[in-house]
Design a protein around this motif. Structure first.
Motif, PDB file in Angstrom:
ATOM      1  N   ALA A  42      41.483  34.079  45.957  1.00 58.50           N
ATOM      2  CA  ALA A  42      42.494  33.602  45.011  1.00 58.50           C
ATOM      3  C   ALA A  42      41.900  33.535  43.605  1.00 58.50           C
ATOM      4  O   ALA A  42      40.676  33.472  43.421  1.00 58.50           O
ATOM      5  CB  ALA A  42      42.988  32.229  45.438  1.00 58.50           C
ATOM      6  N   ALA A  43      42.779  33.567  42.611  1.00 55.63           N
ATOM      7  CA  ALA A  43      42.333  33.480  41.209  1.00 55.63           C
ATOM      8  C   ALA A  43      41.472  32.232  41.022  1.00 55.63           C
ATOM      9  O   ALA A  43      41.829  31.150  41.467  1.00 55.63           O
ATOM     10  CB  ALA A  43      43.545  33.432  40.286  1.00 55.63           C
ATOM     11  N   GLY A  44      40.325  32.411  40.402  1.00 62.98           N
ATOM     12  CA  GLY A  44      39.421  31.304  40.139  1.00 62.98           C
ATOM     13  C   GLY A  44      38.446  30.998  41.258  1.00 62.98           C
ATOM     14  O   GLY A  44      37.575  30.136  41.107  1.00 62.98           O
ATOM     15  N   SER A  45      38.556  31.699  42.395  1.00 57.92           N
ATOM     16  CA  SER A  45      37.678  31.415  43.531  1.00 57.92           C
ATOM     17  C   SER A  45      36.323  32.098  43.360  1.00 57.92           C
ATOM     18  O   SER A  45      36.184  33.085  42.631  1.00 57.92           O
ATOM     19  CB  SER A  45      38.328  31.897  44.835  1.00 57.92           C
ATOM     20  N   THR A  46      35.334  31.564  44.063  1.00 52.38           N
ATOM     21  CA  THR A  46      34.016  32.195  44.027  1.00 52.38           C
ATOM     22  C   THR A  46      34.069  33.573  44.702  1.00 52.38           C
ATOM     23  O   THR A  46      33.346  34.487  44.322  1.00 52.38           O
ATOM     24  CB  THR A  46      32.963  31.324  44.745  1.00 52.38           C
ATOM     25  N   GLY A  47      34.948  33.711  45.708  1.00 53.49           N
ATOM     26  CA  GLY A  47      35.094  35.004  46.367  1.00 53.49           C
ATOM     27  C   GLY A  47      35.556  36.079  45.400  1.00 53.49           C
ATOM     28  O   GLY A  47      35.021  37.199  45.397  1.00 53.49           O
ATOM     29  N   LEU A  48      36.537  35.749  44.563  1.00 50.56           N
ATOM     30  CA  LEU A  48      37.030  36.722  43.588  1.00 50.56           C
ATOM     31  C   LEU A  48      35.942  37.041  42.565  1.00 50.56           C
ATOM     32  O   LEU A  48      35.775  38.203  42.162  1.00 50.56           O
ATOM     33  CB  LEU A  48      38.282  36.192  42.885  1.00 50.56           C
ATOM     34  N   ALA A  49      35.184  36.037  42.165  1.00 51.83           N
ATOM     35  CA  ALA A  49      34.099  36.269  41.201  1.00 51.83           C
ATOM     36  C   ALA A  49      33.073  37.236  41.785  1.00 51.83           C
ATOM     37  O   ALA A  49      32.560  38.122  41.078  1.00 51.83           O
ATOM     38  CB  ALA A  49      33.442  34.942  40.831  1.00 51.83           C
ATOM     39  N   GLU A  50      32.775  37.105  43.068  1.00 53.53           N
ATOM     40  CA  GLU A  50      31.827  38.014  43.719  1.00 53.53           C
ATOM     41  C   GLU A  50      32.374  39.438  43.779  1.00 53.53           C
ATOM     42  O   GLU A  50      31.629  40.411  43.605  1.00 53.53           O
ATOM     43  CB  GLU A  50      31.505  37.516  45.130  1.00 53.53           C
ATOM     44  N   ILE A  51      33.682  39.569  44.030  1.00 50.86           N
ATOM     45  CA  ILE A  51      34.293  40.898  44.079  1.00 50.86           C
ATOM     46  C   ILE A  51      34.242  41.570  42.714  1.00 50.86           C
ATOM     47  O   ILE A  51      33.922  42.758  42.600  1.00 50.86           O
ATOM     48  CB  ILE A  51      35.753  40.790  44.583  1.00 50.86           C
ATOM     49  N   VAL A  52      34.546  40.815  41.672  1.00 47.30           N
ATOM     50  CA  VAL A  52      34.490  41.367  40.311  1.00 47.30           C
ATOM     51  C   VAL A  52      33.065  41.785  39.966  1.00 47.30           C
ATOM     52  O   VAL A  52      32.831  42.841  39.371  1.00 47.30           O
ATOM     53  CB  VAL A  52      35.021  40.342  39.286  1.00 47.30           C
ATOM     54  N   SER A  53      32.088  40.975  40.394  1.00 48.09           N
ATOM     55  CA  SER A  53      30.693  41.314  40.145  1.00 48.09           C
ATOM     56  C   SER A  53      30.312  42.616  40.846  1.00 48.09           C
ATOM     57  O   SER A  53      29.547  43.430  40.314  1.00 48.09           O
ATOM     58  CB  SER A  53      29.800  40.170  40.618  1.00 48.09           C
ATOM     59  N   ALA A  54      30.868  42.827  42.038  1.00 49.23           N
ATOM     60  CA  ALA A  54      30.514  44.008  42.832  1.00 49.23           C
ATOM     61  C   ALA A  54      31.283  45.256  42.403  1.00 49.23           C
ATOM     62  O   ALA A  54      30.737  46.363  42.414  1.00 49.23           O
ATOM     63  CB  ALA A  54      30.766  43.737  44.310  1.00 49.23           C
ATOM     64  N   PHE A  55      32.561  45.094  42.023  1.00 52.39           N
ATOM     65  CA  PHE A  55      33.427  46.261  41.801  1.00 52.39           C
ATOM     66  C   PHE A  55      33.914  46.431  40.354  1.00 52.39           C
ATOM     67  O   PHE A  55      34.480  47.474  40.027  1.00 52.39           O
ATOM     68  CB  PHE A  55      34.651  46.186  42.726  1.00 52.39           C
ATOM     69  N   GLY A  56      33.735  45.411  39.530  1.00 48.99           N
ATOM     70  CA  GLY A  56      34.178  45.523  38.149  1.00 48.99           C
ATOM     71  C   GLY A  56      35.535  44.886  37.911  1.00 48.99           C
ATOM     72  O   GLY A  56      36.314  44.679  38.846  1.00 48.99           O
ATOM     73  N   ALA A  57      35.826  44.608  36.638  1.00 49.47           N
ATOM     74  CA  ALA A  57      37.043  43.896  36.265  1.00 49.47           C
ATOM     75  C   ALA A  57      38.311  44.717  36.482  1.00 49.47           C
ATOM     76  O   ALA A  57      39.418  44.181  36.424  1.00 49.47           O
ATOM     77  CB  ALA A  57      36.955  43.447  34.800  1.00 49.47           C
ATOM     78  N   GLN A  58      38.167  46.017  36.746  1.00 53.50           N
ATOM     79  CA  GLN A  58      39.358  46.850  36.960  1.00 53.50           C
ATOM     80  C   GLN A  58      40.106  46.502  38.241  1.00 53.50           C
ATOM     81  O   GLN A  58      41.229  46.977  38.455  1.00 53.50           O
ATOM     82  CB  GLN A  58      39.006  48.341  36.939  1.00 53.50           C
ATOM     83  N   VAL A  59      39.505  45.678  39.091  1.00 56.36           N
ATOM     84  CA  VAL A  59      40.207  45.269  40.308  1.00 56.36           C
ATOM     85  C   VAL A  59      41.051  44.011  40.082  1.00 56.36           C
ATOM     86  O   VAL A  59      41.665  43.503  41.024  1.00 56.36           O
ATOM     87  CB  VAL A  59      39.227  45.032  41.483  1.00 56.36           C
ATOM     88  N   LEU A  60      41.114  43.524  38.842  1.00 48.43           N
ATOM     89  CA  LEU A  60      41.931  42.362  38.516  1.00 48.43           C
ATOM     90  C   LEU A  60      43.285  42.800  37.974  1.00 48.43           C
ATOM     91  O   LEU A  60      43.396  43.831  37.291  1.00 48.43           O
ATOM     92  CB  LEU A  60      41.231  41.487  37.467  1.00 48.43           C
ATOM     93  N   ASP A  61      44.304  41.993  38.242  1.00 46.27           N
ATOM     94  CA  ASP A  61      45.606  42.263  37.638  1.00 46.27           C
ATOM     95  C   ASP A  61      45.698  41.543  36.296  1.00 46.27           C
ATOM     96  O   ASP A  61      44.744  40.892  35.849  1.00 46.27           O
ATOM     97  CB  ASP A  61      46.758  41.851  38.580  1.00 46.27           C
ATOM     98  N   ARG A  62      46.842  41.656  35.657  1.00 43.41           N
ATOM     99  CA  ARG A  62      46.982  41.087  34.306  1.00 43.41           C
ATOM    100  C   ARG A  62      46.875  39.576  34.275  1.00 43.41           C
ATOM    101  O   ARG A  62      46.568  38.980  33.241  1.00 43.41           O
ATOM    102  CB  ARG A  62      48.338  41.513  33.710  1.00 43.41           C
ATOM    103  N   ASP A  63      47.124  38.931  35.427  1.00 40.66           N
ATOM    104  CA  ASP A  63      47.063  37.471  35.487  1.00 40.66           C
ATOM    105  C   ASP A  63      45.690  36.953  35.917  1.00 40.66           C
ATOM    106  O   ASP A  63      45.508  35.748  36.098  1.00 40.66           O
ATOM    107  CB  ASP A  63      48.120  36.940  36.456  1.00 40.66           C
ATOM    108  N   GLY A  64      44.741  37.870  36.098  1.00 40.95           N
ATOM    109  CA  GLY A  64      43.400  37.461  36.496  1.00 40.95           C
ATOM    110  C   GLY A  64      43.207  37.314  37.985  1.00 40.95           C
ATOM    111  O   GLY A  64      42.163  36.837  38.440  1.00 40.95           O
ATOM    112  N   GLY A  65      44.208  37.702  38.763  1.00 44.04           N
ATOM    113  CA  GLY A  65      44.084  37.686  40.219  1.00 44.04           C
ATOM    114  C   GLY A  65      43.635  39.043  40.718  1.00 44.04           C
ATOM    115  O   GLY A  65      43.494  40.001  39.946  1.00 44.04           O
TER     116      GLY A  65
END
Length: 204
Positions: A42-65
């Motif tokens: 979910a937005a703001g979770s440590t899991g999402l932060a790890e995914i962004v670190s691994a795959f880049g910010a392009q996996v986020l939508d406009r709302d940061g999810g």
């Protein structure tokens, strides 16, 4: 608190959701891995932060999810990327499921885990007392996927092939529901297993 937990798994379109609904109707709490997986990223979770670190910010939508469509495209057909994603998400999901089962009311709890075989089976989920596999022949599975998702046979075959084989799922099963007949048959099988699990939980 439920000290006895049953894991339910099965391939795509095997009828896992129908089976878990019937356990819920009998008063059994169900912890759902798909729900936990969404919470884990979910937005703001440590899991999402790890995914962004691994795959880049392009996996986020406009709302940061998490942009699930973009993430699916990124990992579909790329085993390395898929395993990288699973290495982030699966441990978080396992922890959530175990906590929900432990805190559940009732004689026992059910954890609905579609990718139980793919995610390490019994070794990854040592806190499961029983594993129930909802099983259907592959031909039935394919026909159901095509009808449900309105897709052609080739895509249905690819979706099935992306999961563990039927044999791999059955190899980890303590109990099996064969779900290739009418819904009345399903109810009979669930009711019998509910009686068995209540007895096993009472003796545990």
């Amino acid at each position: 608190m439920a000290g006895f937990c049953v894991g339910i798994t099965g391939g795509v379109a095997s009828g896992k959701s129908e089976v878990t609904r019937r356990f819920e109707a009998l008063g059994i709490a169900v912890a759902d891995a798909d729900v936990s997986a969404r919470a884990a990223v979910a937005a703001g979770s440590t899991g999402l932060a790890e995914i962004v670190s691994a795959f880049g910010a392009q996996v986020l939508d406009r709302d940061g999810g998490l942009d699930r469509a973009a993430m699916r495209q990124r990992v579909f057909g790329d085993d390395h990327a898929r395993k990288r994603l699973e290495a982030i998400v699966h441990p978080l999901v396992r922890e959530m499921l175990q906590r929900q089962c432990r805190l559940a009311p009732g004689p026992y709890a059910v954890a609905a885990i579609p990718l139980l075989a793919e995610g390490g089976g019994r070794e990854a989920y040592p806190w499961l007392q029983r594993i129930l596999v909802v099983d259907v022949p592959v031909a039935v599975q394919q026909a159901r996927v095509m009808q449900r998702d309105r897709i052609d046979a080739e895509l249905a075959q690819r979706m099935i092939a992306a999961q563990a084989t039927r044999e791999a799922r059955l190899a980890i099963a303590d109990d099996v529901i064969v779900n290739d007949g009418p819904l009345d048959d399903l109810q009979t099988q669930v009711a019998a297993l509910d009686r068995r699990y209540r007895a096993l939980a009472a003796d545990a």
